[in-house]
Design an enzyme around this catalytic site. Structure first.
Site, PDB file in Angstrom:
ATOM      1  N   ARG A  31      22.407 -12.975  49.140  1.00 43.58           N
ATOM      2  CA  ARG A  31      23.437 -13.801  48.529  1.00 43.58           C
ATOM      3  C   ARG A  31      23.737 -14.927  49.504  1.00 43.58           C
ATOM      4  O   ARG A  31      23.172 -14.982  50.594  1.00 43.58           O
ATOM      5  CB  ARG A  31      24.683 -13.011  48.112  1.00 43.58           C
ATOM      6  CG  ARG A  31      24.993 -11.719  48.807  1.00 43.58           C
ATOM      7  CD  ARG A  31      25.398 -11.911  50.238  1.00 43.58           C
ATOM      8  NE  ARG A  31      26.451 -12.894  50.346  1.00 43.58           N
ATOM      9  CZ  ARG A  31      26.713 -13.583  51.436  1.00 43.58           C
ATOM     10  NH1 ARG A  31      26.005 -13.408  52.541  1.00 43.58           N
ATOM     11  NH2 ARG A  31      27.679 -14.468  51.484  1.00 43.58           N
ATOM     12  N   GLY A  32      24.653 -15.813  49.104  1.00 42.27           N
ATOM     13  CA  GLY A  32      24.867 -17.016  49.907  1.00 42.27           C
ATOM     14  C   GLY A  32      23.928 -18.092  49.375  1.00 42.27           C
ATOM     15  O   GLY A  32      22.724 -17.830  49.171  1.00 42.27           O
ATOM     16  N   ALA A  33      24.486 -19.287  49.137  1.00 37.52           N
ATOM     17  CA  ALA A  33      23.726 -20.315  48.413  1.00 37.52           C
ATOM     18  C   ALA A  33      22.341 -20.611  49.011  1.00 37.52           C
ATOM     19  O   ALA A  33      21.332 -20.597  48.295  1.00 37.52           O
ATOM     20  CB  ALA A  33      24.571 -21.580  48.316  1.00 37.52           C
TER      21      ALA A  33
ATOM     22  N   ASP B 126      28.876 -23.432  47.670  1.00 30.82           N
ATOM     23  CA  ASP B 126      27.731 -23.151  46.793  1.00 30.82           C
ATOM     24  C   ASP B 126      27.286 -24.372  46.012  1.00 30.82           C
ATOM     25  O   ASP B 126      26.174 -24.416  45.495  1.00 30.82           O
ATOM     26  CB  ASP B 126      28.075 -22.026  45.816  1.00 30.82           C
ATOM     27  CG  ASP B 126      28.059 -20.698  46.550  1.00 30.82           C
ATOM     28  OD1 ASP B 126      28.988 -20.452  47.331  1.00 30.82           O
ATOM     29  OD2 ASP B 126      27.094 -19.944  46.363  1.00 30.82           O
TER      30      ASP B 126
ATOM     31  N   ASN C 175      33.307 -22.899  46.173  1.00 32.20           N
ATOM     32  CA  ASN C 175      33.010 -21.842  47.157  1.00 32.20           C
ATOM     33  C   ASN C 175      33.686 -20.557  46.674  1.00 32.20           C
ATOM     34  O   ASN C 175      34.386 -20.532  45.657  1.00 32.20           O
ATOM     35  CB  ASN C 175      33.484 -22.245  48.553  1.00 32.20           C
ATOM     36  CG  ASN C 175      32.934 -21.320  49.625  1.00 32.20           C
ATOM     37  OD1 ASN C 175      31.736 -21.034  49.644  1.00 32.20           O
ATOM     38  ND2 ASN C 175      33.781 -20.823  50.506  1.00 32.20           N
ATOM     39  N   LYS C 176      33.484 -19.512  47.421  1.00 37.87           N
ATOM     40  CA  LYS C 176      33.976 -18.178  47.059  1.00 37.87           C
ATOM     41  C   LYS C 176      35.443 -18.218  46.638  1.00 37.87           C
ATOM     42  O   LYS C 176      36.265 -18.897  47.250  1.00 37.87           O
ATOM     43  CB  LYS C 176      33.773 -17.249  48.255  1.00 37.87           C
ATOM     44  CG  LYS C 176      34.181 -15.819  48.068  1.00 37.87           C
ATOM     45  CD  LYS C 176      33.572 -15.163  46.846  1.00 37.87           C
ATOM     46  CE  LYS C 176      32.057 -15.261  46.821  1.00 37.87           C
ATOM     47  NZ  LYS C 176      31.471 -14.866  45.520  1.00 37.87           N
TER      48      LYS C 176
ATOM     49  N   ARG D  19      22.015 -16.302  38.946  1.00 39.15           N
ATOM     50  CA  ARG D  19      23.383 -16.631  39.364  1.00 39.15           C
ATOM     51  C   ARG D  19      23.618 -18.120  39.084  1.00 39.15           C
ATOM     52  O   ARG D  19      22.776 -18.949  39.433  1.00 39.15           O
ATOM     53  CB  ARG D  19      23.610 -16.315  40.860  1.00 39.15           C
ATOM     54  CG  ARG D  19      23.537 -14.798  41.142  1.00 39.15           C
ATOM     55  CD  ARG D  19      24.093 -14.455  42.507  1.00 39.15           C
ATOM     56  NE  ARG D  19      25.532 -14.629  42.546  1.00 39.15           N
ATOM     57  CZ  ARG D  19      26.240 -14.582  43.681  1.00 39.15           C
ATOM     58  NH1 ARG D  19      25.625 -14.362  44.838  1.00 39.15           N
ATOM     59  NH2 ARG D  19      27.556 -14.740  43.664  1.00 39.15           N
TER      60      ARG D  19
ATOM     61  N   GLN E 248      32.762  -9.827  51.377  1.00 39.82           N
ATOM     62  CA  GLN E 248      31.688 -10.369  52.223  1.00 39.82           C
ATOM     63  C   GLN E 248      32.191 -10.711  53.623  1.00 39.82           C
ATOM     64  O   GLN E 248      31.414 -10.700  54.582  1.00 39.82           O
ATOM     65  CB  GLN E 248      31.088 -11.632  51.590  1.00 39.82           C
ATOM     66  CG  GLN E 248      30.296 -11.384  50.324  1.00 39.82           C
ATOM     67  CD  GLN E 248      31.141 -11.596  49.093  1.00 39.82           C
ATOM     68  OE1 GLN E 248      32.335 -11.300  49.080  1.00 39.82           O
ATOM     69  NE2 GLN E 248      30.541 -12.093  48.030  1.00 39.82           N
TER      70      GLN E 248
HETATM   71  O1  MRU Z   1      28.875 -14.580  46.124  1.00 42.13           O
HETATM   72  P1  MRU Z   1      28.229 -14.954  47.414  1.00 42.13           P
HETATM   73  O2  MRU Z   1      28.342 -13.915  48.484  1.00 42.13           O
HETATM   74  O3  MRU Z   1      26.807 -15.416  47.208  1.00 42.13           O
HETATM   75  O4  MRU Z   1      29.077 -16.204  47.892  1.00 42.13           O
HETATM   76  C1  MRU Z   1      28.771 -16.839  49.092  1.00 42.13           C
HETATM   77  C2  MRU Z   1      29.693 -17.938  49.427  1.00 42.13           C
HETATM   78  O5  MRU Z   1      30.628 -18.221  48.721  1.00 42.13           O
HETATM   79  C3  MRU Z   1      29.366 -18.760  50.621  1.00 42.13           C
HETATM   80  O6  MRU Z   1      30.522 -19.265  51.211  1.00 42.13           O
HETATM   81  C4  MRU Z   1      28.474 -19.925  50.189  1.00 42.13           C
HETATM   82  O7  MRU Z   1      27.350 -19.471  49.489  1.00 42.13           O
HETATM   83  C5  MRU Z   1      28.037 -20.745  51.326  1.00 42.13           C
HETATM   84  S1  MRU Z   1      26.712 -19.921  52.141  1.00 42.13           S
HETATM   85  C6  MRU Z   1      26.205 -20.663  53.504  1.00 42.13           C
END
Ligand code: MRU
Length: 368
Positions: free
Chosen positions: A53-55, A244, A254-255, A90, A203
């Site tokens: 996960r993470g963009a 993201d 973002n999250k 996603r 996370q």
């Molecule tokens: O749902 P996730 O864990 O994929 O969300 C991740 C985030 O929100 C991060 O802050 C974002 O992807 C930036 S990653 C370098």
């Protein structure tokens, strides 16, 4: 980055040269498990179920997923179907669509028998570029942390708040929001990180805390709602978060919960920075309201998973059985609340002009 002193990335081509290995992030921080992705379906599942996960890492996994798909079916139809499968995993991180576009361009026009080799080369290149980009974000962002230390007359530690996990686990290596922190820490800056737990999937508590700990960065996990209180009491010098998807005008998805942190930061005069690799910019969207916001299974809100003392994964219900729950995975922080964007090309205001100053080639091209 290092795990127990050993250099690791989050994703790599397996020694057999035809499958891919990942760190299974659903098992952290309790177990370090390497999982194997052998086919398109494995890659799609890994993204959907958030083993990765993470963009930026979603993008890199999608690139390798395309290579795995080409091994199964190198036809044009096979490529179209694979891209559609991966694109549906996603919705919010634009790095996914970016990586799929890159892979399609690399494969277009090639005869079927040359496509697998080309796909593996391009997927590896996407992963390598991610590492280089994040290293550059670290260099640019570390200067802001040095400046914060100067503003405190060099009386550290610099107190930094972050949300979710935008560290090396969210990328191939280095991270985005955490890259400046690692650079500054390695350069000897005394710093301390407030780690938002980041409900509902935690996370921050499970991943950010784990990777900061592995690197020896001082940190404290806080409940998501504690950030505003800490800012009111002068306990936060700056915030750095990831994103993201960033629009051409600097709005940032973002999250979930990021927006509330930005509001609290603005109210308390705390600088609020967003770190992003250039593939996270969606030049086709100007207004953050147009960003698709992922809604996930409400079970992630109603239940919580953890490890029992005897090392077993357990999941327990938190809420009344009859209560409805909603699970919005991201929110949008408007550009006006962001002090600056930290990109691989440097630091800029969160605005169309700010971004175009760093990416002048976009002035002519517009959306791509
Ligand atoms: O749902 P996730 O864990 O994929 O969300 C991740 C985030 O929100 C991060 O802050 C974002 O992807 C930036 S990653 C370098």
């Amino acid at each position: 980055m290092k795990v127990a002193g050993r250099k690791m990335r989050t994703i790599w081509l397996a020694p057999d040269g035809k499958s891919v290995e990942i760190i299974d992030q659903t098992r952290l921080p309790h177990e370090l498990v390497v999982a194997r992705l052998a086919c398109l379906a494995d890659a799609a599942r890994a993204i959907r179920d958030m083993q990765v996960r993470g963009a930026p890492l979603i993008g890199a996994t999608a690139a390798y997923g395309m290579a795995l798909a080409v091994a199964e079916d190198p036809s044009d139809t096979g490529i179209d179907e694979a891209a559609a499968t991966l694109a549906a995993t996603r919705p919010t991180a634009v790095n996914l669509a970016w990586a799929l576009g890159e892979m399609r361009r690399a494969l277009a026009g090639l005869p079927a028998e040359r496509r697998l080799a080309a796909a593996l080369v391009r997927a590896d290149a996407i992963a390598e570029v991610d590492v280089a980009i994040n290293r550059a974000i670290g260099e640019h962002g570390a200067k802001l942390i040095h400046r914060a230390l100067d503003a405190k007359h060099r009386h550290g530690p610099v107190q930094i708040l972050t949300h979710c996990n935008a560290g090396w686990l969210a990328t191939v290596d280095w991270g985005t929001a955490l890259a400046p922190i690692y650079r500054a820490h390695d350069a000897g800056v005394a710093l301390h990180v407030w780690v938002d737990e980041t409900r509902p999937r935690n996370q921050g508590a499970s991943l950010t805390a784990w990777e900061l700990g592995q690197h020896g960065v001082p940190h404290t996990i806080i409940a998501d709602n504690a950030g505003g209180h800490l800012m009111q009491h002068g306990e936060v010098d700056l915030c750095i978060v990831g994103t993201d998807r960033t629009t051409a005008c600097g709005d940032v998805a973002n999250k979930i919960g990021t927006y509330l942190k930005a509001l609290a930061a603005r109210d308390n005069g705390v600088p609020f920075y967003v770190a992003l690799p250039s593939p996270t910019i969606d030049w086709a969207i100007e207004d953050g309201a147009a960003i698709p916001i992922e809604r996930r299974d409400p079970r992630e809100v109603t239940h919580i998973a953890g490890w029992s003392e005897d090392g077993c994964r357990v999941e327990v219900r938190l809420t009344p059985a009859g209560s409805a729950a909603e699970n919005f995975a991201f929110d949008v922080t408007p550009a006006r609340l962001i002090t600056a964007l930290i990109t691989d090309r440097g630091v800029c205001p969160a605005s169309r002009d700010g971004l175009l100053g760093l990416f002048p080639e976009r002035r002519q091209r517009g959306a791509a």
